[in-house]
Scaffold this active site. Structure first.
Site, PDB file in Angstrom:
ATOM      1  N   CYS A 195     -33.030 -53.962 -84.436  1.00 44.86           N
ATOM      2  CA  CYS A 195     -33.682 -53.603 -83.653  1.00 44.86           C
ATOM      3  C   CYS A 195     -32.995 -52.389 -83.739  1.00 44.86           C
ATOM      4  O   CYS A 195     -32.600 -51.561 -83.278  1.00 44.86           O
ATOM      5  CB  CYS A 195     -33.004 -54.156 -81.967  1.00 44.86           C
ATOM      6  SG  CYS A 195     -34.399 -55.753 -82.494  1.00 44.86           S
ATOM      7  N   HIS A 217     -32.915 -49.315 -76.386  1.00 52.40           N
ATOM      8  CA  HIS A 217     -33.117 -50.542 -76.796  1.00 52.40           C
ATOM      9  C   HIS A 217     -34.416 -50.790 -75.585  1.00 52.40           C
ATOM     10  O   HIS A 217     -33.338 -50.998 -75.167  1.00 52.40           O
ATOM     11  CB  HIS A 217     -32.759 -51.164 -77.643  1.00 52.40           C
ATOM     12  CG  HIS A 217     -33.494 -52.259 -78.250  1.00 52.40           C
ATOM     13  ND1 HIS A 217     -34.507 -51.682 -78.532  1.00 52.40           N
ATOM     14  CD2 HIS A 217     -32.989 -53.467 -78.865  1.00 52.40           C
ATOM     15  CE1 HIS A 217     -35.262 -53.669 -79.482  1.00 52.40           C
ATOM     16  NE2 HIS A 217     -34.145 -54.245 -79.254  1.00 52.40           N
ATOM     17  N   ASN A 240     -40.437 -56.081 -76.863  1.00 47.31           N
ATOM     18  CA  ASN A 240     -39.734 -56.202 -78.152  1.00 47.31           C
ATOM     19  C   ASN A 240     -40.031 -55.176 -79.990  1.00 47.31           C
ATOM     20  O   ASN A 240     -40.904 -56.082 -79.553  1.00 47.31           O
ATOM     21  CB  ASN A 240     -38.050 -56.809 -78.268  1.00 47.31           C
ATOM     22  CG  ASN A 240     -36.901 -56.877 -78.703  1.00 47.31           C
ATOM     23  OD1 ASN A 240     -37.090 -55.596 -79.597  1.00 47.31           O
ATOM     24  ND2 ASN A 240     -35.961 -56.773 -78.653  1.00 47.31           N
TER      25      ASN A 240
HETATM   26  O1  UT7 Z   1     -33.425 -57.104 -79.945  1.00 45.68           O
HETATM   27  C1  UT7 Z   1     -32.582 -58.776 -79.898  1.00 45.68           C
HETATM   28  C2  UT7 Z   1     -33.073 -59.253 -79.463  1.00 45.68           C
HETATM   29  N1  UT7 Z   1     -33.175 -60.078 -78.647  1.00 45.68           N
HETATM   30  C3  UT7 Z   1     -32.348 -59.988 -77.373  1.00 45.68           C
HETATM   31  O2  UT7 Z   1     -32.562 -59.075 -76.374  1.00 45.68           O
HETATM   32  C4  UT7 Z   1     -33.100 -61.438 -76.046  1.00 45.68           C
HETATM   33  C5  UT7 Z   1     -31.720 -61.299 -75.464  1.00 45.68           C
HETATM   34  N2  UT7 Z   1     -31.724 -62.441 -74.626  1.00 45.68           N
HETATM   35  C6  UT7 Z   1     -32.723 -62.766 -73.812  1.00 45.68           C
HETATM   36  O3  UT7 Z   1     -33.166 -61.515 -73.148  1.00 45.68           O
HETATM   37  C7  UT7 Z   1     -32.755 -63.978 -72.679  1.00 45.68           C
HETATM   38  O4  UT7 Z   1     -31.689 -65.078 -72.952  1.00 45.68           O
HETATM   39  C8  UT7 Z   1     -33.916 -64.897 -72.610  1.00 45.68           C
HETATM   40  C9  UT7 Z   1     -34.644 -63.425 -71.629  1.00 45.68           C
HETATM   41  C10 UT7 Z   1     -35.077 -64.603 -74.781  1.00 45.68           C
HETATM   42  C11 UT7 Z   1     -33.968 -65.854 -71.669  1.00 45.68           C
HETATM   43  O5  UT7 Z   1     -33.806 -65.743 -70.503  1.00 45.68           O
HETATM   44  P1  UT7 Z   1     -32.116 -66.353 -69.840  1.00 45.68           P
HETATM   45  O6  UT7 Z   1     -32.506 -65.898 -68.476  1.00 45.68           O
HETATM   46  O7  UT7 Z   1     -30.918 -66.414 -70.934  1.00 45.68           O
HETATM   47  O8  UT7 Z   1     -33.422 -67.970 -69.866  1.00 45.68           O
HETATM   48  P2  UT7 Z   1     -32.353 -69.546 -70.239  1.00 45.68           P
HETATM   49  O9  UT7 Z   1     -32.748 -68.881 -72.529  1.00 45.68           O
HETATM   50  O10 UT7 Z   1     -31.380 -70.097 -70.199  1.00 45.68           O
HETATM   51  O11 UT7 Z   1     -33.935 -70.187 -69.999  1.00 45.68           O
HETATM   52  C12 UT7 Z   1     -34.284 -70.290 -68.593  1.00 45.68           C
HETATM   53  C13 UT7 Z   1     -34.904 -71.962 -68.367  1.00 45.68           C
HETATM   54  C14 UT7 Z   1     -35.415 -72.731 -69.371  1.00 45.68           C
HETATM   55  O12 UT7 Z   1     -35.277 -73.971 -68.852  1.00 45.68           O
HETATM   56  P3  UT7 Z   1     -34.302 -75.093 -67.933  1.00 45.68           P
HETATM   57  O13 UT7 Z   1     -33.382 -75.467 -69.421  1.00 45.68           O
HETATM   58  O14 UT7 Z   1     -34.043 -74.384 -67.371  1.00 45.68           O
HETATM   59  O15 UT7 Z   1     -35.132 -76.393 -67.507  1.00 45.68           O
HETATM   60  C15 UT7 Z   1     -35.686 -72.464 -70.804  1.00 45.68           C
HETATM   61  O16 UT7 Z   1     -36.416 -74.206 -71.026  1.00 45.68           O
HETATM   62  O17 UT7 Z   1     -36.848 -71.082 -68.980  1.00 45.68           O
HETATM   63  C16 UT7 Z   1     -36.792 -71.808 -70.126  1.00 45.68           C
HETATM   64  N3  UT7 Z   1     -37.534 -70.464 -70.967  1.00 45.68           N
HETATM   65  C17 UT7 Z   1     -38.804 -70.705 -70.427  1.00 45.68           C
HETATM   66  N4  UT7 Z   1     -39.884 -70.503 -69.536  1.00 45.68           N
HETATM   67  C18 UT7 Z   1     -41.145 -70.480 -68.705  1.00 45.68           C
HETATM   68  C19 UT7 Z   1     -37.064 -70.114 -71.811  1.00 45.68           C
HETATM   69  N5  UT7 Z   1     -37.992 -68.769 -72.386  1.00 45.68           N
HETATM   70  C20 UT7 Z   1     -39.424 -69.553 -71.403  1.00 45.68           C
HETATM   71  C21 UT7 Z   1     -40.741 -69.248 -71.650  1.00 45.68           C
HETATM   72  N6  UT7 Z   1     -41.353 -69.474 -70.366  1.00 45.68           N
HETATM   73  N7  UT7 Z   1     -41.234 -68.169 -71.972  1.00 45.68           N
END
Ligand code: UT7
Length: 328
Positions: free
Chosen positions: A112, A255, A285
């Site tokens: 990225c 980005h 992204n």
């Molecule tokens: O260019 C660099 C590339 N990558 C990035 O920039 C990604 C950086 N990270 C992020 O943007 C965030 O960490 C995410 C958007 C990927 C995830 O957001 P988060 O607030 O960190 O959520 P999380 O991973 O803590 O998940 C919270 C909950 C979980 O459920 P439980 O354990 O609380 O029951 C996940 O299983 O949300 C669940 N979850 C989803 N639910 C619905 C994870 N992905 C999804 C989804 N839809 N797509």
């Protein structure tokens, strides 16, 4: 001193739009979850029959047209991508052929952060005095190469696209152009965002395919924390090294990975959100393509005006990250 100027910008995005509602139909997610956690509403996915180099060439052609230059005037083509048409040869040679150029052409892989790295390399080439026109393209087709469409942790985040700039030494001594670029990497974090198989460490085999090792694996929270910290630091480095303060920046073309990352960067740097150019809701992204796509849109819709001070900043797998300050 002659600065490296950006003479033209271009972009190419696939026609096919996939909305959050479309994703709900085949993966356990929801439009409200994606919108709230990322700011993404839809993304573009490349149609069958087209490849990364097609998209890259389309963006490159648009940038050349905007610069008023023929492809034959190019001295180098840098294609920043981690999703080339094939492992060999470089995607850039296909782009060279499609544009009808004859110059050296090579790929650059910094995920990225690819476009910031590419811009920095192009700036360096121009400063040698041996390169007058360099085409820098950020392009990714993650949807076909790396995305596991059954993994809701990653598949909702990414989209395909390409953005391009033509750069070269300014014809006169003036203030406009790239003021500085700043590149960083931290290989101790290589495991946070990776595709395990398909390379020398884990060659493709029936087992790697069956185990879905060719898809992107990400520690979302870890990437998020590093992205906020390092994008903020790199942004401040670019501002301070040039003797400016955050108030002097006109637009932040960062980005577009997650709206919440940018909101946190804004808070840490005292750069107001109103200065961040945003299009993440439309494209998700797009990795190395996100900054040049945003730049092209900001230039064409009249947001960016001559004399504006532009701050660009990105972090990606590696981690690799960096920033650039440009007087438009
Ligand atoms: O260019 C660099 C590339 N990558 C990035 O920039 C990604 C950086 N990270 C992020 O943007 C965030 O960490 C995410 C958007 C990927 C995830 O957001 P988060 O607030 O960190 O959520 P999380 O991973 O803590 O998940 C919270 C909950 C979980 O459920 P439980 O354990 O609380 O029951 C996940 O299983 O949300 C669940 N979850 C989803 N639910 C619905 C994870 N992905 C999804 C989804 N839809 N797509």
């Amino acid at each position: 001193m002659r600065r490296t100027r950006i003479f033209g910008t271009g972009k190419a995005v696939p026609a096919k739009v996939v909305t959050n509602r479309d994703l709900e139909k085949f993966v356990d997610t929801s439009d409200p979850w994606i919108t709230l956690r990322t700011g993404i509403k839809e993304r573009r996915i490349l149609e069958e029959g087209r490849t990364t180099s097609d998209l890259a060439a389309e963006a490159g052609r648009a940038a050349l047209l905007a610069a008023g230059l023929p492809a034959s005037s190019l001295d180098a083509i840098i294609v920043c991508t981690v999703t080339p048409d094939s492992p060999l040869p470089a995607c850039a040679v296909h782009v060279q052929q499609k544009l009808g150029a004859t110059c050296p052409a090579f790929d650059l892989a910094a995920a990225c952060a690819g476009f910031i790295y590419g811009l920095s390399v192009a700036d360096g080439l121009c400063r040698t005095g041996n390169f007058q026109r360099v085409l820098v393209i950020g392009v990714e087709v993650l949807s076909r190469a790396m995305i596991d469409w059954s993994d809701r942790n990653t598949c909702v985040l990414f989209g395909d696209g390409a953005g391009a700039v033509v750069v070269g030494p300014s014809p006169v001594d003036d203030e406009r152009g790239i003021l500085s670029t700043h590149l960083f990497a931290d290989g101790t974090q290589a495991g946070a965002l990776r595709v395990p198989a398909g390379g020398v460490a884990l060659p493709t085999s029936p087992a790697t395919v069956a185990e879905r090792q060719h898809f992107v694996k990400m520690n979302g929270k870890g990437v998020f924390a590093h992205a906020v910290r390092n994008i903020a630091r790199a942004s401040l480095t670019a501002i301070e090294k040039n003797g400016f303060a955050p108030e002097d920046v006109t637009w932040v073309i960062a980005h577009q990975a997650n709206l919440r990352i940018l909101e946190a960067v804004a808070e840490k740097t005292r750069l107001p959100m109103a200065k961040f150019y945003l299009n993440i809701h439309k494209y998700g992204n797009t990795s190395s393509a996100s900054i040049p796509i945003a730049l092209d849109e900001a230039v064409r819709d009249g947001t960016v005006k001559p004399g504006d001070l532009l701050l660009m900043s990105a972090l990606g797998a590696g981690f690799s990250w960096g920033s650039a300050l440009v007087r438009w």
